[in-house]
Scaffold this active site. Structure first.
Site, PDB file in Angstrom:
ATOM      1  N   ASP A 142      -2.646  13.303  16.962  1.00  0.00           N
ATOM      2  CA  ASP A 142      -1.896  14.291  17.732  1.00  0.00           C
ATOM      3  C   ASP A 142      -2.803  15.437  18.137  1.00  0.00           C
ATOM      4  O   ASP A 142      -3.707  15.828  17.403  1.00  0.00           O
ATOM      5  CB  ASP A 142      -0.731  14.836  16.900  1.00  0.00           C
ATOM      6  CG  ASP A 142       0.261  13.751  16.536  1.00  0.00           C
ATOM      7  OD1 ASP A 142       0.542  12.914  17.415  1.00  0.00           O
ATOM      8  OD2 ASP A 142       0.729  13.734  15.384  1.00  0.00           O
ATOM      9  N   GLU A 171       0.771   5.584   1.007  1.00  0.00           N
ATOM     10  CA  GLU A 171       0.091   6.600   1.810  1.00  0.00           C
ATOM     11  C   GLU A 171       0.292   7.988   1.215  1.00  0.00           C
ATOM     12  O   GLU A 171       1.389   8.347   0.798  1.00  0.00           O
ATOM     13  CB  GLU A 171       0.630   6.564   3.241  1.00  0.00           C
ATOM     14  CG  GLU A 171      -0.023   7.575   4.172  1.00  0.00           C
ATOM     15  CD  GLU A 171       0.447   7.399   5.598  1.00  0.00           C
ATOM     16  OE1 GLU A 171       0.232   6.289   6.139  1.00  0.00           O
ATOM     17  OE2 GLU A 171       1.051   8.333   6.154  1.00  0.00           O
ATOM     18  N   SER A 186       0.830  -1.202   0.000  1.00  0.00           N
ATOM     19  CA  SER A 186       0.000   0.000   0.000  1.00  0.00           C
ATOM     20  C   SER A 186       0.868   1.257   0.000  1.00  0.00           C
ATOM     21  O   SER A 186       2.057   1.215   0.318  1.00  0.00           O
ATOM     22  CB  SER A 186      -0.934  -0.006   1.216  1.00  0.00           C
ATOM     23  OG  SER A 186      -0.225  -0.255   2.417  1.00  0.00           O
TER      24      SER A 186
END
Length: 289
Positions: A105, A14, A12
């Site tokens: 975050d 990103e 994959s």
């Protein structure tokens, strides 16, 4: 590593959601190049506190409708259960079947974490809200999360995410394959046996790499750091050396039984594709390297 050898390999790439029309055009070009190697899925990041929420949704839906499964990242920090539930419904209605579930975050200036503080709570909520609609990916930290109180705590945190309903995991990037092997061995001793796919960061720019790594707790081995420093502003040498180092590590990981690779592309095609081509990954080798 024995537990990882039982899983079908998957590969994959990103992306992060672009901010401008020019960025969207660039990402489309990158997507088209990477689609040629027929990855199992793409994923799209989600900014701190959901700061890129709308751009993430737009990017995911646009990429997904082009024929390769696309997984949104989803973080719980700063979000309410209602907001996250509504977002899950949007993805379900549009045929999305995979989500990368993260704590996320806390953006600077945000006073409250939201209704959920940890990724295992998010995984549990997604299962309660959407059942088995989504294949849930979670984060793994072979070199341990920089905010974990101890290595043991971090392993227990990971186990909680699996118990809550995670199907598989993607690691933070690393440059030392032994850290991944050790992490998997620890999980096996805990009877935690979901696929844990190594996250791979191509080396493109030394100063950016140092900044990213310092923030996320990824160690750059001294011999790699010193060699990159020695190249100075020679970007071609940095890329060539980085490609060789990462290719060698990927070969080691796959030969030891890692269940695939997840490339952090930084919205660039060539660095990841060069490693892919060096590895000689074909449709058949996705299953057996």
């Amino acid at each position: 590593m024995e537990s990882q050898k039982q899983f079908k390999r998957r590969f994959s790439f990103e992306f992060f959601p672009p901010k401008t029309d020019q960025g969207k055009e660039k990402l489309q070009t990158v997507r088209n190049k990477l689609a040629e190697v027929n990855p199992d899925f793409f994923s799209v990041t989600f900014g701190a506190g959901g700061s890129t929420r709308d751009r993430t949704i737009e990017t995911v839906l646009n990429l997904h409708k082009q024929g390769i499964s696309t997984a949104p990242h989803l973080s719980c920090v700063g979000g309410t259960r209602q907001e996250i539930g509504e977002l899950l419904d949007v993805y379900k209605e549009n045929g999305i079947n995979r989500i990368v579930a993260l704590r996320g975050d806390m953006p600077s200036g945000m006073g409250a974490a939201g209704e959920m503080r940890y990724a295992n709570e998010l995984v549990e909520f997604i299962r309660e809200h959407s059942g088995d609609t989504f294949n849930l990916e979670v984060a793994a930290y072979p070199e341990f999360h920089p905010q974990a109180r101890s290595a043991e705590d971090d392993l227990q945190n990971f186990a909680r995410k699996v118990k809550a309903g995670a199907n598989s995991a993607i690691t933070q990037y690393f440059f030392n394959a032994d850290s991944y092997f050790y992490f998997i061995d620890r999980l096996e001793k805990m009877d935690v046996t979901i696929p844990v796919v190594p996250g791979i960061m191509p080396i493109i720019n030394f100063s950016n790499l140092v900044r990213f790594s310092d923030m996320c707790g990824a160690e750059i081995p001294r011999w790699i750091r010193k060699q990159l420093e020695a190249y100075g502003d020679d970007s071609d040498s940095i890329r060539k050396f980085g490609e060789e180092v990462i290719t060698d590590m990927c070969e080691k990981l796959l030969k030891a039984g890692a269940p695939g690779l997840h490339f952090y592309t930084l919205n660039q095609a060539e660095p990841s594709l060069s490693i892919w081509k060096n590895l000689g990954i074909s449709e058949q080798e996705k299953i057996s390297f």
